[in-house]
Scaffold this motif. Structure first.
Motif, short mmCIF file in Angstrom:
data_model
loop_
_atom_site.label_atom_id
_atom_site.label_comp_id
_atom_site.label_asym_id
_atom_site.label_seq_id
_atom_site.Cartn_x
_atom_site.Cartn_y
_atom_site.Cartn_z
N ALA A 1 0.83 -1.20 0.00
CA ALA A 1 0.00 0.00 0.00
C ALA A 1 0.87 1.26 0.00
N VAL A 2 1.91 1.27 0.82
CA VAL A 2 2.80 2.43 0.88
C VAL A 2 3.55 2.59 -0.44
N ALA A 3 4.01 1.47 -1.01
CA ALA A 3 4.72 1.55 -2.28
C ALA A 3 3.83 2.12 -3.38
N GLY A 4 2.59 1.65 -3.43
CA GLY A 4 1.66 2.17 -4.44
C GLY A 4 1.43 3.65 -4.29
N LEU A 5 1.30 4.12 -3.03
CA LEU A 5 1.07 5.53 -2.80
C LEU A 5 2.31 6.35 -3.15
N LEU A 6 3.48 5.88 -2.75
CA LEU A 6 4.72 6.62 -3.01
C LEU A 6 5.00 6.73 -4.50
N LEU A 7 4.64 5.72 -5.26
CA LEU A 7 4.85 5.77 -6.71
C LEU A 7 3.99 6.82 -7.39
N LEU A 8 2.93 7.26 -6.71
CA LEU A 8 2.02 8.24 -7.29
C LEU A 8 2.27 9.66 -6.81
N LEU A 9 2.86 9.81 -5.63
CA LEU A 9 3.03 11.14 -5.07
C LEU A 9 4.15 11.90 -5.76
#
Length: 304
Positions: free
Chosen positions: A127-135
């Motif tokens: 979940a964190v990886a997915g969010l960081l890839l978008l920010l």
């Protein structure tokens, strides 16, 4: 296995797929109203007509409410209204699929908060990886508008609050809580939309289009999900709902012609994998209210 038995088993899965697809189509169509009434006016039309439809279908005035339930429904509806308003604001500048993936961090955070096993760290990492890839600050999301991303993150916070407050009214009939929650959300958002769009909201074509958006993105998904929730375990329902970011991205591509990069598709995949993992490893919980917008895995049965 006979054909009727196969159909009975496939029906709830098709219902969830239909719900996710209808919600995505409704939101994609709603975005086409932005040039006419803006995102605030579109939110007002969607929530206003959705509330009217749910009130006509469920007639919640037939049930009495305690003082505690009224207070809980007030907070539940305000969170729902904020979630819709902020999500539509994010759609002004970032793609539909990306907005849904970022917004999904809210329900995922609530789901992950209740997990205690070591394997749950994997879902947290995804979940964190997915969010960081978008920010934008991650080095991969520089093409995304920071303001749009901020609105999507704020919508995620409202989605998490919607779940928390929704659990406090899960003892009420689903149609009762949804109709009243939508009514509070409409009373919260419609004045803002009217202030922003003014008389443009009174155009007959705009009103008809808004009614169609409300039906496709609220009445139809809620009806299909209520059918599925009676026949599916929570984990299976959560896994099916986790398709939502991918469906949103595909509809954004097909309907709105929004192109995503390989990194952004990878981020959506990480978010979906985290949602599926949470659904598979979560402990059984008491049912929560039916959703109005896409609901999280493991937290539902129970927005954009």
């Amino acid at each position: 296995m006979t054909a009727p038995t196969r159909w009975a088993q496939a029906l709830p899965l098709l219902a969830v797929l239909g719900s996710v697809t209808a919600l995505g189509i409704g939101t994609s169509q709603a975005k086409q109203l932005f040039p006419v009434v803006g995102s605030l006016g579109t939110s007002a039309l969607r929530l206003g007509f959705s509330a009217l439809l749910m009130l006509l279908i469920w007639r919640p005035w037939r049930w009495k409410l305690s003082r505690a339930d009224r207070w809980s429904l007030l907070r539940y509806g305000i969170a729902l209204g904020g979630m819709n308003l902020l999500f539509y604001q994010s759609l002004r500048t970032i793609p539909f699929g990306i907005a849904v993936a970022i917004e999904f961090s809210g329900p995922l955070a609530v789901a992950l908060f209740g997990l205690r096993r070591r394997t749950d760290l994997l879902w947290l990492a995804l979940a964190v990886a997915g969010l960081l890839l978008l920010l934008p600050f991650a080095g991969h999301g520089e093409r995304l508008d920071p303001v749009g991303v901020g609105y999507a993150l704020a919508a995620a916070v409202c989605w998490a609050a919607y779940i928390v407050f929704g659990k406090r009214v899960d003892h009420l009939h689903a149609g009762h809580s949804v109709a009243l929650g939508l009514s509070v959300a409409a009373l919260t958002v419609v004045p803002i939309g009217v202030w922003h769009a003014g008389t443009a909201l009174l155009d007959p074509q705009v009103l008809l289009f808004g009614l169609g958006v409300a039906a496709v993105s609220s009445a139809i998904p809620i009806s299909l999900e209520m059918m599925a929730l009676k026949r599916l375990p929570s984990s299976a329902f959560g896994i099916m709902i986790s398709m939502e970011p991918a469906v949103a991205a595909l509809l954004g591509l097909l309907v709105l012609h929004e192109q995503l990069s390989a990194t952004q598709w990878l981020a959506i995949g990480c978010t979906m994998a985290a949602a599926v993992g949470c659904s598979l490893t979560s402990r059984p919980a008491s049912p929560a209210p039916d959703r109005v917008l896409p609901q999280p895995p493991t937290i539902t049965p129970g927005s954009t």
